[in-house]
Scaffold this motif. Structure first.
Motif, PDB file in Angstrom:
ATOM      1  N   GLY A  10      39.475  25.478  83.697  1.00  0.00           N
ATOM      2  CA  GLY A  10      39.537  26.637  84.578  1.00  0.00           C
ATOM      3  C   GLY A  10      40.822  27.432  84.479  1.00  0.00           C
ATOM      4  O   GLY A  10      41.001  28.421  85.202  1.00  0.00           O
ATOM      5  N   LEU A  11      41.727  27.008  83.612  1.00  0.00           N
ATOM      6  CA  LEU A  11      43.016  27.697  83.454  1.00  0.00           C
ATOM      7  C   LEU A  11      43.135  28.294  82.057  1.00  0.00           C
ATOM      8  O   LEU A  11      42.524  27.815  81.103  1.00  0.00           O
ATOM      9  N   ARG A  12      43.936  29.341  81.928  1.00  0.00           N
ATOM     10  CA  ARG A  12      44.317  29.827  80.609  1.00  0.00           C
ATOM     11  C   ARG A  12      45.420  28.909  80.092  1.00  0.00           C
ATOM     12  O   ARG A  12      46.047  28.185  80.863  1.00  0.00           O
ATOM     13  N   CYS A  13      45.651  28.943  78.805  1.00  0.00           N
ATOM     14  CA  CYS A  13      46.582  27.980  78.205  1.00  0.00           C
ATOM     15  C   CYS A  13      47.638  28.671  77.344  1.00  0.00           C
ATOM     16  O   CYS A  13      47.352  29.632  76.625  1.00  0.00           O
ATOM     17  N   ALA A  14      48.865  28.169  77.451  1.00  0.00           N
ATOM     18  CA  ALA A  14      49.970  28.621  76.606  1.00  0.00           C
ATOM     19  C   ALA A  14      50.710  27.390  76.090  1.00  0.00           C
ATOM     20  O   ALA A  14      50.614  26.307  76.673  1.00  0.00           O
ATOM     21  N   VAL A  15      51.453  27.561  75.007  1.00  0.00           N
ATOM     22  CA  VAL A  15      52.264  26.488  74.437  1.00  0.00           C
ATOM     23  C   VAL A  15      53.732  26.880  74.537  1.00  0.00           C
ATOM     24  O   VAL A  15      54.106  28.019  74.231  1.00  0.00           O
ATOM     25  N   CYS A  16      54.566  25.954  74.991  1.00  0.00           N
ATOM     26  CA  CYS A  16      56.018  26.153  75.007  1.00  0.00           C
ATOM     27  C   CYS A  16      56.665  24.896  74.425  1.00  0.00           C
ATOM     28  O   CYS A  16      56.219  23.784  74.705  1.00  0.00           O
ATOM     29  N   ALA A  17      57.723  25.087  73.636  1.00  0.00           N
ATOM     30  CA  ALA A  17      58.354  23.919  73.036  1.00  0.00           C
ATOM     31  C   ALA A  17      59.730  24.227  72.484  1.00  0.00           C
ATOM     32  O   ALA A  17      60.006  25.355  72.058  1.00  0.00           O
ATOM     33  N   GLU A  71      45.961  26.997  62.934  1.00  0.00           N
ATOM     34  CA  GLU A  71      44.758  26.676  62.167  1.00  0.00           C
ATOM     35  C   GLU A  71      43.711  25.950  63.005  1.00  0.00           C
ATOM     36  O   GLU A  71      42.521  26.018  62.702  1.00  0.00           O
ATOM     37  N   SER A  72      44.143  25.277  64.064  1.00  0.00           N
ATOM     38  CA  SER A  72      43.193  24.561  64.923  1.00  0.00           C
ATOM     39  C   SER A  72      42.382  25.516  65.789  1.00  0.00           C
ATOM     40  O   SER A  72      41.392  25.111  66.395  1.00  0.00           O
ATOM     41  N   ARG A  73      42.826  26.768  65.864  1.00  0.00           N
ATOM     42  CA  ARG A  73      42.160  27.778  66.700  1.00  0.00           C
ATOM     43  C   ARG A  73      41.917  27.242  68.115  1.00  0.00           C
ATOM     44  O   ARG A  73      40.810  27.324  68.664  1.00  0.00           O
ATOM     45  N   LEU A  74      42.953  26.700  68.697  1.00  0.00           N
ATOM     46  CA  LEU A  74      42.883  26.188  70.060  1.00  0.00           C
ATOM     47  C   LEU A  74      42.783  27.366  71.038  1.00  0.00           C
ATOM     48  O   LEU A  74      43.223  28.470  70.730  1.00  0.00           O
ATOM     49  N   PRO A  75      42.234  27.135  72.211  1.00  0.00           N
ATOM     50  CA  PRO A  75      42.085  28.220  73.191  1.00  0.00           C
ATOM     51  C   PRO A  75      43.407  28.520  73.900  1.00  0.00           C
ATOM     52  O   PRO A  75      43.562  28.302  75.096  1.00  0.00           O
ATOM     53  N   ILE A  76      44.382  29.025  73.146  1.00  0.00           N
ATOM     54  CA  ILE A  76      45.705  29.312  73.718  1.00  0.00           C
ATOM     55  C   ILE A  76      46.037  30.795  73.544  1.00  0.00           C
ATOM     56  O   ILE A  76      45.651  31.413  72.558  1.00  0.00           O
ATOM     57  N   ASP A  77      46.745  31.336  74.518  1.00  0.00           N
ATOM     58  CA  ASP A  77      47.100  32.754  74.498  1.00  0.00           C
ATOM     59  C   ASP A  77      48.388  33.021  73.734  1.00  0.00           C
ATOM     60  O   ASP A  77      48.530  34.069  73.095  1.00  0.00           O
ATOM     61  N   LYS A 135      53.009  30.429  84.393  1.00  0.00           N
ATOM     62  CA  LYS A 135      52.771  31.134  85.652  1.00  0.00           C
ATOM     63  C   LYS A 135      51.432  30.685  86.238  1.00  0.00           C
ATOM     64  O   LYS A 135      50.695  29.912  85.611  1.00  0.00           O
ATOM     65  N   LYS A 136      51.147  31.155  87.427  1.00  0.00           N
ATOM     66  CA  LYS A 136      49.909  30.780  88.102  1.00  0.00           C
ATOM     67  C   LYS A 136      48.702  31.185  87.262  1.00  0.00           C
ATOM     68  O   LYS A 136      48.691  32.242  86.638  1.00  0.00           O
ATOM     69  N   GLY A 137      47.723  30.307  87.257  1.00  0.00           N
ATOM     70  CA  GLY A 137      46.530  30.559  86.458  1.00  0.00           C
ATOM     71  C   GLY A 137      46.610  29.999  85.062  1.00  0.00           C
ATOM     72  O   GLY A 137      45.655  30.076  84.289  1.00  0.00           O
ATOM     73  N   TYR A 138      47.774  29.410  84.714  1.00  0.00           N
ATOM     74  CA  TYR A 138      47.991  28.868  83.371  1.00  0.00           C
ATOM     75  C   TYR A 138      48.285  27.372  83.397  1.00  0.00           C
ATOM     76  O   TYR A 138      48.926  26.852  84.324  1.00  0.00           O
ATOM     77  N   GLY A 139      47.828  26.716  82.347  1.00  0.00           N
ATOM     78  CA  GLY A 139      48.290  25.382  82.016  1.00  0.00           C
ATOM     79  C   GLY A 139      49.162  25.525  80.788  1.00  0.00           C
ATOM     80  O   GLY A 139      48.849  26.327  79.894  1.00  0.00           O
ATOM     81  N   VAL A 140      50.263  24.785  80.736  1.00  0.00           N
ATOM     82  CA  VAL A 140      51.178  24.894  79.591  1.00  0.00           C
ATOM     83  C   VAL A 140      51.224  23.571  78.838  1.00  0.00           C
ATOM     84  O   VAL A 140      51.466  22.507  79.428  1.00  0.00           O
ATOM     85  N   LEU A 141      50.995  23.654  77.543  1.00  0.00           N
ATOM     86  CA  LEU A 141      51.122  22.498  76.659  1.00  0.00           C
ATOM     87  C   LEU A 141      52.529  22.507  76.087  1.00  0.00           C
ATOM     88  O   LEU A 141      52.924  23.460  75.404  1.00  0.00           O
ATOM     89  N   GLU A 142      53.292  21.464  76.381  1.00  0.00           N
ATOM     90  CA  GLU A 142      54.647  21.355  75.848  1.00  0.00           C
ATOM     91  C   GLU A 142      54.653  20.324  74.724  1.00  0.00           C
ATOM     92  O   GLU A 142      53.995  19.290  74.819  1.00  0.00           O
TER      93      GLU A 142
END
Length: 287
Positions: free
Chosen positions: A116-123, A139-145, A45-52
């Motif tokens: 500047g964006l929050r981050c989520a992972v989808c896969a 374990e990487s403690r990445l900045p993802i929600d 959604k808006k305000g997010y970057g998504v790592l696939e």
């Protein structure tokens, strides 16, 4: 371009001379209802970057790009790059990284693509790499929600099991240490091309927990967890003694202090008991 239409998929793959790789666990989604639901539930959604992780021909990538500000996708199969150039041609907010996710600099990708964006992972994770990828992300403690992934149904049941039950495993403990997990919906095997031999499910992990242990305690805790669950049919005393080189007497002593029997198996301990056991055992080994 309807990327879940079997005729369209066959046309694209045929023109590019693409054959499915069993080694990479490739099963492409052809059910048009699945990827929109993953995207909607996965913080696209808006305000997010998504790592696939893993793109296939871009079915989920497209849905993520329609909703999120940016999408960065890590895809190991070089043969898919020209296909993705075609299927994602209409999107200028997608960047494909042709890398192995287990070796990629995910933190660097997130910092570069999602400033500047929050981050989520989808896969849609290949079955053979589900646990390693999820534990890498945790374990990487990445900045993802959140981590929203489609996995084998059996893996989903283990991930969502309660710690301290027979259905739980090391991955269950890991997920519950770093966040909270829930199963969102099931996905039948007929939703894929080619169709796998098992059904799937989509789960979401919300990473909202701060560590209760110091870095040293955390490392020891996961050593205990991995030792115990790698020999889960053995008692904790036997598995920890054989894999961690800690005397059984120390294990018995801690179990006794916690009011647990000497024959306790790791799958019988709750999350709280596991953490207490680990901290106390670490202190015992220092004496």
């Amino acid at each position: 371009m309807e990327l879940t239409n079997i005729g369209t998929v066959r046309d694209i793959l045929g023109r590019h001379g693409f054959n499915f790789s069993k080694g990479l666990g490739q099963n492409f989604i052809i059910n048009p209802d699945i990827c929109p639901k993953i995207a909607e539930n996965g913080n696209a959604k808006k305000g997010y970057g998504v790592l696939e992780i893993g793109t296939g021909i871009g079915v989920l990538t497209k849905e993520l790009a329609l909703r999120a500000d940016r999408v960065a996708a890590v895809e190991i199969d070089t043969r898919l790059l020209p296909i993705l150039d075609e299927t994602l041609a209409d999107f200028d907010n997608v960047k494909i990284y042709n890398e192995d996710v287990m070796k990629a600099d995910l933190r660097g990708i997130i910092e570069k693509e999602f400033a500047g964006l929050r981050c989520a992972v989808c896969a849609n994770l290949p079955y053979y790499i589900t646990s390693p990828v999820i534990m890498l992300l945790l374990e990487s403690r990445l900045p993802i929600d959140s981590i929203t992934v489609m996995v084998q149904k059996e893996a989903a049941q283990r991930l969502c099991a309660a710690v301290g039950t027979r259905e739980s495993g090391a991955i269950t403990v890991g997920v519950n240490y770093y966040g909270t997990v829930k199963q969102l919906f099931g996905v039948s095997r007929g939703s894929f091309m080619p169709s796998p031999n098992v059904d799937s499910a989509v789960i979401r992990i919300d990473l909202n927990k701060k560590s209760e242990l110091t870095e040293e305690q955390e490392k020891f805790f996961f050593r205990v967890v991995k030792a115990g669950f790698s020999q889960r049919r053995k008692t904790m005393a036997n598995s920890i003694a054989s894999l961690m080189g800690i005397g059984k007497s120390a294990v018995y002593s801690v179990l006794s202090e916690l009011g647990l029997p000497e024959a306790a198996r790791i799958e019988q301990l709750s999350m709280e008991q596991l953490m207490k056991f680990s901290v106390m055992l670490m202190e015992q080994t220092k004496e």
